[in-house]
Design an enzyme around this catalytic site. Sequence first.
Site, PDB file in Angstrom:
ATOM      1  N   ASP A 128       0.845  -1.202   0.000  1.00 32.55           N
ATOM      2  CA  ASP A 128       0.000   0.000   0.000  1.00 32.55           C
ATOM      3  C   ASP A 128       0.877   1.248   0.000  1.00 32.55           C
ATOM      4  O   ASP A 128       2.059   1.208   0.378  1.00 32.55           O
ATOM      5  CB  ASP A 128      -0.963   0.016   1.198  1.00 32.55           C
ATOM      6  N   GLU A 131      -0.060  -0.962   5.929  1.00 30.94           N
ATOM      7  CA  GLU A 131       1.005  -0.419   6.770  1.00 30.94           C
ATOM      8  C   GLU A 131       0.828   1.078   6.952  1.00 30.94           C
ATOM      9  O   GLU A 131       1.017   1.620   8.041  1.00 30.94           O
ATOM     10  CB  GLU A 131       2.379  -0.729   6.152  1.00 30.94           C
TER      11      GLU A 131
HETATM   12  N1  BES Z   1       8.613   2.990   5.662  1.00 32.78           N
HETATM   13  C1  BES Z   1       7.956   3.887   6.542  1.00 32.78           C
HETATM   14  C2  BES Z   1       8.661   4.032   7.879  1.00 32.78           C
HETATM   15  C3  BES Z   1      10.102   4.451   7.756  1.00 32.78           C
HETATM   16  C4  BES Z   1      10.438   5.564   7.020  1.00 32.78           C
HETATM   17  C5  BES Z   1      11.075   3.730   8.381  1.00 32.78           C
HETATM   18  C6  BES Z   1      11.772   5.927   6.884  1.00 32.78           C
HETATM   19  C7  BES Z   1      12.397   4.093   8.263  1.00 32.78           C
HETATM   20  C8  BES Z   1      12.744   5.191   7.508  1.00 32.78           C
HETATM   21  C9  BES Z   1       6.537   3.394   6.740  1.00 32.78           C
HETATM   22  O1  BES Z   1       5.897   3.094   5.533  1.00 32.78           O
HETATM   23  C10 BES Z   1       5.713   4.493   7.371  1.00 32.78           C
HETATM   24  O2  BES Z   1       5.569   5.509   6.780  1.00 32.78           O
HETATM   25  N2  BES Z   1       5.141   4.185   8.525  1.00 32.78           N
HETATM   26  C11 BES Z   1       4.178   5.023   9.126  1.00 32.78           C
HETATM   27  C12 BES Z   1       3.494   4.150  10.121  1.00 32.78           C
HETATM   28  C13 BES Z   1       2.204   4.592  10.671  1.00 32.78           C
HETATM   29  C14 BES Z   1       1.187   5.008   9.690  1.00 32.78           C
HETATM   30  C15 BES Z   1       1.664   3.537  11.607  1.00 32.78           C
HETATM   31  C16 BES Z   1       4.847   6.216   9.804  1.00 32.78           C
HETATM   32  O3  BES Z   1       5.982   6.104  10.268  1.00 32.78           O
HETATM   33  O4  BES Z   1       4.216   7.262   9.850  1.00 32.78           O
HETATM   34 MN    MN Z   2       7.055   1.951   4.344  1.00 37.13          MN
HETATM   35 MN    MN Z   3       5.285   5.042   4.648  1.00 35.54          MN
END
Ligand code: BES
Ligand code: MN
Ligand code: MN
Length: 458
Positions: free
Chosen positions: A89, A154
Amino acid sequence: MSSAAISFCRQHNVRFLDELKNFLRIPSISTLPEHAADCRKAADFIATELRRIGMENVRLIETTGHPLVYADWLHATGKHTALIYGHYDVQPTDPIDEWISPPFEPTERNGNIYARGAVDDKGQVWAQIKSLEALFATGGGLPVNVRCIFEGEEEVGGEGIADYVASKPPELKADFALVSDTELFAPNLPTLCVGLRGMIYTELEVRGAKTDLHSGVYGGAAPNPFFSLAQILAKLKDENGHILIPGFYDGIIPPSPEELKAWASLPFDEEQYRLHEVGSTQLVGEAGYSVLERTWARPTLDVHGMPGGFIGAGAKTVIPAKAMAKVSMRLVPGMTPQKTYELYANYVRKIAPAGVEVETRLIHQGDACLVTVNNPYIQAATHALFEVWGKETVFIRSGGSIPIVGDFDKHLGLPSVMMGFGLPDDNIHAPNEKFHLKNFQLGIESLVRFFEEVANIK
Ligand code: BES
Ligand code: MN
Ligand code: MN
């Protein structure tokens, strides 16, 4: 380093990229209900490819939201088992006017592929799948046992995969998880991520009058929920970045002196970061902590949007009946989502101005996590990265969240190897998201070498 699988990756790199472009054309935005069918299409797209390359037991697993994709190949007798994770997603595309090329028409420019989801996380999922293809095509099978679990929620903190993992299904029996959803600390610097922040995402609603009111006729007597909301928000964090919720910081486990020392020697230029990554006149945050500490190891509180009232062009004189703020907090080890939410909700109730009612809602939550580094999988990863990138790996944390990583540990006892290939300027969640093509290619090669190294673990 010249395994047959690596040569295969180099021979087929144009096709790999063409396939990724087709994957990127599917607008699998998990938060928008009108894209639910696209999410399923993206899940089917991966499932079809997993079947084609030789994975077995490929199927969609239904959840309360978008489906999971499962696949396995378990014929490497006596070898360890990897659980490969990524998400299909993507984030919404707004503000759409700021995209140079349309978000779902993948476009190559100056060594990058631009599209929503290019690096977060479709490009990285594709790199994982292509590494498996190369190993199948040149080895007649895989050097290790592999299970795949890909999710489609996610980006919205969906509970589908969390519920599945918590049920400890036999399908997820593995020795470690491989997560490709993170970034390199700097270009050409091989990186493993060893910690993520957790989060709670909330809505804070303030209600005043029973209906919208004429602001001339009632102004002076009727409470204005936007003003009350602003007063509440102003009491959540002070001008030094210190969060004012009583008990908020209790129990936080700080990074070890060794970790802090390692961070201090990372190639980080605060002024470059301010100017080129953030692009503001000044950085903010808690005094006494470096930028890396503030973004990796300290909790934060942010406001994402304030829906309500009149936001059209021009003017409308109204006192809205209600106002809302989307408020999230990033959590660090030692904090729990449940306790943090309770502290916040109680405090907000206490500071609510007279004349309005406040309601808080918890939209989603996830634990912070730290992974252990003294295991053979991390060692295999650093060996693989050294061969492909020619440099020693740096260990970093990230301020972002991937809620399922904590659950892999909690429910399945799995250590995670967070091997991702994004770059700090990839514009994730923003207009003009990109994936550097060199990182796509070397990412695939790194994953190939990683699986080959894992096969050598006794
Ligand atoms: N891949 C990201 C998280 C991330 C970004 C990890 C950069 C390490 C480096 C992930 O897709 C993300 O955006 N997660 C969300 C999670 C939330 C919606 C529960 C976030 O961090 O906002
Ligand atoms: Mn991600
Ligand atoms: Mn993300």
